[in-house]
Enzyme design. Structure first.
Site, PDB file in Angstrom:
ATOM      1  N   SER A  23       1.162  -1.419   0.031  1.00 24.95           N
ATOM      2  CA  SER A  23       0.267   0.006   0.151  1.00 24.95           C
ATOM      3  C   SER A  23       0.818   0.789  -0.166  1.00 24.95           C
ATOM      4  O   SER A  23       0.006   1.912   0.310  1.00 24.95           O
ATOM      5  CB  SER A  23      -1.118  -0.053   1.735  1.00 24.95           C
ATOM      6  OG  SER A  23      -0.709   0.070   2.562  1.00 24.95           O
ATOM      7  N   HIS A 156     -39.510  23.658 -10.569  1.00 25.38           N
ATOM      8  CA  HIS A 156     -39.719  22.828 -11.875  1.00 25.38           C
ATOM      9  C   HIS A 156     -39.579  23.384 -12.829  1.00 25.38           C
ATOM     10  O   HIS A 156     -39.553  23.018 -14.287  1.00 25.38           O
ATOM     11  CB  HIS A 156     -41.520  22.795 -11.743  1.00 25.38           C
ATOM     12  CG  HIS A 156     -42.648  22.180 -11.537  1.00 25.38           C
ATOM     13  ND1 HIS A 156     -42.550  21.275 -11.060  1.00 25.38           N
ATOM     14  CD2 HIS A 156     -43.177  22.860 -10.116  1.00 25.38           C
ATOM     15  CE1 HIS A 156     -43.753  21.119  -9.564  1.00 25.38           C
ATOM     16  NE2 HIS A 156     -43.936  22.219  -8.958  1.00 25.38           N
ATOM     17  N   SER A 277     -13.897  25.727 -27.835  1.00 24.88           N
ATOM     18  CA  SER A 277     -13.633  24.508 -28.286  1.00 24.88           C
ATOM     19  C   SER A 277     -12.689  23.923 -28.902  1.00 24.88           C
ATOM     20  O   SER A 277     -12.033  25.340 -29.839  1.00 24.88           O
ATOM     21  CB  SER A 277     -15.168  24.738 -28.681  1.00 24.88           C
ATOM     22  OG  SER A 277     -15.077  23.570 -30.462  1.00 24.88           O
ATOM     23  N   LYS A 283     -16.957  29.549 -28.823  1.00 17.17           N
ATOM     24  CA  LYS A 283     -17.417  28.568 -27.248  1.00 17.17           C
ATOM     25  C   LYS A 283     -16.714  28.843 -26.789  1.00 17.17           C
ATOM     26  O   LYS A 283     -15.926  29.332 -26.337  1.00 17.17           O
ATOM     27  CB  LYS A 283     -17.411  27.241 -27.554  1.00 17.17           C
ATOM     28  CG  LYS A 283     -18.489  26.304 -28.436  1.00 17.17           C
ATOM     29  CD  LYS A 283     -19.814  26.505 -27.993  1.00 17.17           C
ATOM     30  CE  LYS A 283     -19.977  25.873 -26.947  1.00 17.17           C
ATOM     31  NZ  LYS A 283     -19.945  23.813 -27.569  1.00 17.17           N
ATOM     32  N   ASN A 285     -16.789  27.510 -22.515  1.00 14.58           N
ATOM     33  CA  ASN A 285     -17.503  26.200 -22.284  1.00 14.58           C
ATOM     34  C   ASN A 285     -17.245  26.346 -20.423  1.00 14.58           C
ATOM     35  O   ASN A 285     -16.645  26.530 -20.074  1.00 14.58           O
ATOM     36  CB  ASN A 285     -17.419  24.911 -21.973  1.00 14.58           C
ATOM     37  CG  ASN A 285     -17.148  25.560 -23.701  1.00 14.58           C
ATOM     38  OD1 ASN A 285     -18.368  25.383 -24.201  1.00 14.58           O
ATOM     39  ND2 ASN A 285     -16.774  23.797 -24.680  1.00 14.58           N
ATOM     40  N   GLU A 290     -18.500  21.909 -14.939  1.00 13.24           N
ATOM     41  CA  GLU A 290     -18.904  20.887 -15.602  1.00 13.24           C
ATOM     42  C   GLU A 290     -18.320  19.574 -14.510  1.00 13.24           C
ATOM     43  O   GLU A 290     -18.667  18.463 -13.968  1.00 13.24           O
ATOM     44  CB  GLU A 290     -19.367  20.849 -17.084  1.00 13.24           C
ATOM     45  CG  GLU A 290     -19.816  20.981 -17.436  1.00 13.24           C
ATOM     46  CD  GLU A 290     -19.507  21.037 -18.929  1.00 13.24           C
ATOM     47  OE1 GLU A 290     -19.908  20.457 -19.819  1.00 13.24           O
ATOM     48  OE2 GLU A 290     -19.014  22.545 -19.207  1.00 13.24           O
TER      49      GLU A 290
HETATM   50  N1  ARG Z   1      -1.285  -1.079   4.946  1.00 15.64           N
HETATM   51  C1  ARG Z   1      -2.052  -1.823   6.144  1.00 15.64           C
HETATM   52  C2  ARG Z   1      -2.944  -0.790   6.110  1.00 15.64           C
HETATM   53  O1  ARG Z   1      -3.592  -0.302   4.577  1.00 15.64           O
HETATM   54  C3  ARG Z   1      -1.663  -0.687   7.495  1.00 15.64           C
HETATM   55  C4  ARG Z   1      -2.292  -2.489   8.418  1.00 15.64           C
HETATM   56  C5  ARG Z   1      -1.475  -3.651   8.341  1.00 15.64           C
HETATM   57  N2  ARG Z   1      -1.155  -4.542   9.459  1.00 15.64           N
HETATM   58  C6  ARG Z   1      -0.796  -5.547   9.262  1.00 15.64           C
HETATM   59  N3  ARG Z   1      -1.974  -6.932  10.832  1.00 15.64           N
HETATM   60  N4  ARG Z   1      -1.725  -6.665   7.822  1.00 15.64           N
HETATM   61  O2  ARG Z   1      -4.333  -0.969   6.724  1.00 15.64           O
END
Ligand code: ARG
Length: 458
Positions: A23, A156, A277, A283, A285, A290
């Site tokens: 992550s 409306h 555009s 144009k 826009n 949007e």
């Molecule tokens: N990268 C993990 C998360 O974002 C951190 C926690 C991980 N904990 C574990 N026991 N694997 O949730």
């Protein structure tokens, strides 16, 4: 690279599995919170003699060098690390040796990640609140400048009754003020420290969770460790508040888009907030409005994604919960971007009051006032309503407005009509007479502006 958690297993995993599991590419944005949290944790461990004072100091100094080097760019985040928590611990141990391995005493990544996310969001909510307030101020400023400008109010999307432009804008200011309220309210429940909940069950060490929470600016500590590491309701609350905020922005965006069309021509957005555009030279826009309307769907999606992720998860931590961050970060980025573009877009728009008034002059939006005129002269409202409707029909047939219809035509419908009826159906007068609490009159709009500004200062 062998994992810090190598032990039961060799810690060598498949490369594809590693990438899947990691992550770091998104949680790296919490490096500051992670390091600050670890500093407070080391300080607590030292104060409680769980590790020696000198080890605690060495850890804190080492963490400070990591923070400094990350801020200066001297240290880069390793994209192959599993997550930000592992990365920081790994670098710490590289820098200060064996002592670094003492940091993770009486802690788990489960309470660590919950801590980091709460701290991260606390700061972001502060920023989003400030940006929302800036937009409210922009709306109040425009409302003040155009508090007496008449335009048709719609129901409306049909012309209904005259309103002042200031009144219309202040409706959004009120909505956004509640969005601020919702964020601040969520903050109260979010500012509770999970650190010390450890993996799930608490710890056998004699820790001081309150000391740690206070050092990190929390108002309270989670009183159930399973809850502390498991729930992400604070994220859901914020995503809900942001979804509502985006819904408000989207409605205002839609109005800006309509108003800046040739069909309405009520406003003109500054060139800075429009695009051209590639093929149609004429144009201009309203892309920014949007996009804000479009991005509302993203934020709703983030809310749904997290609710769906959490649904049915058994206690306590499950890896599914790693999915919380991408949804939350996406919403943070999106909401901030939209608010950043919105306030100056409102500040710089040109209001075409003449066109608004012209639109108000057709559509018989003073027909209610005409009926009220008869009511004031004693006629029951339902009868007055009917006569007023018949007069509108007569006007449509003749191709004139109620103001242009001669007195004889009025008298033919009711003897109660007199020349003063024309004052009664004057558009500005119609708006001015709506001086009931929260109504559209200039005084009422001034009161609304003052109240909102007061709330912003509070
Ligand atoms: N990268 C993990 C998360 O974002 C951190 C926690 C991980 N904990 C574990 N026991 N694997 O949730």
């Amino acid at each position: 690279m062998s994992k810090l958690w190598a032990g039961r297993t060799a810690g060598e995993t498949n490369q594809i599995a590693d990438d899947f599991n990691s992550s770091i590419r998104f949680d790296c944005r919490m490096y500051r919170e992670d390091i600050k949290g670890s500093m407070a944790h080391a300080a607590m461990l030292g104060a409680k003699n769980i590790i020696s004072k000198s080890d605690a100091d060495a850890i804190i100094d080492g963490l400070q060098t990591i923070l400094d080097d990350l801020e200066s760019g001297a240290l880069e985040i390793d994209p192959t690390a599993e997550d930000i928590h592992m990365f920081v611990e790994q670098v710490l141990t590289e820098r200060i040796g064996e002592t670094g391995k003492r940091l993770h005493t009486a802690r788990s990544r489960n309470d660590q990640v919950a801590l980091d996310l709460r701290m991260y969001l606390r700061a972001e909510v502060g920023e989003i609140v400030a940006l929302t307030k800036a937009l409210i101020t922009a709306l109040a400023d425009q409302a003040e400048a155009h508090k007496a400008d008449i335009l048709p109010g719609y129901t409306h999307l049909q012309r209904a009754q005259p309103v002042t432009f200031g009144h219309h804008l202040m409706a959004y200011a009120m909505m956004l003020l509640r969005d601020v309220d919702r964020m601040q309210d969520a903050l109260i429940r979010m500012n509770v420290s999970p650190i010390g909940c450890c993996a799930l069950a608490g710890t056998t060490y004699d820790t001081d969770r309150i000391m740690e929470a206070e050092a990190l600016g929390f108002d309270a500590v989670a009183l159930n460790s399973l809850d502390g590491v498991s729930d992400r309701d604070f994220c859901v609350e914020l995503l809900s508040a942001w979804s509502i905020l985006m819904m408000h922005l989207s409605r205002l965006s839609e109005e800006l888009i309509l108003w800046s069309s040739w069909e309405f021509q009520f406003i003109s957005l500054s060139d800075d907030f429009t695009t051209g555009s590639s093929i149609m030279p004429q144009k201009k826009n309203p892309d920014m409005a949007e996009l804000c309307r479009g991005k509302t769907g993203r934020v709703y999606g983030d809310l749904m994604a997290l609710l769906t992720t959490l649904k049915g998860l058994p206690l306590a931590y499950n890896k599914d919960m790693q999915e919380d961050k991408e949804a939350v970060f996406d919403a943070v980025d999106t909401v901030k971007m939209c608010l950043k573009v919105f306030a100056p877009m409102i500040e710089t728009m040109t209001v075409k009051s003449d066109n608004m008034l012209r639109a108000a002059q057709t559509g018989f939006i003073n027909a209610t006032d005409l009926a009220d005129y008869l009511v004031k002269k004693g006629m029951p409202f339902r009868s007055a309503y009917k006569i007023s409707g018949a007069l509108v029909a007569a006007c449509i047939q003749k191709g004139v407005t109620l103001e242009e219809l001669p007195l004889e035509a009025y008298k033919a419908q009711s003897e109660l009509f007199d020349a003063d009826l024309y004052d009664e159906i004057n558009l500005a007068a119609c708006a001015e007479k709506r001086s009931s609490l929260g109504g559209t009159s200039v005084q009422s709009v001034e009161n609304q502006i003052a109240w909102v500004r007061n709330q912003l200062d509070a």
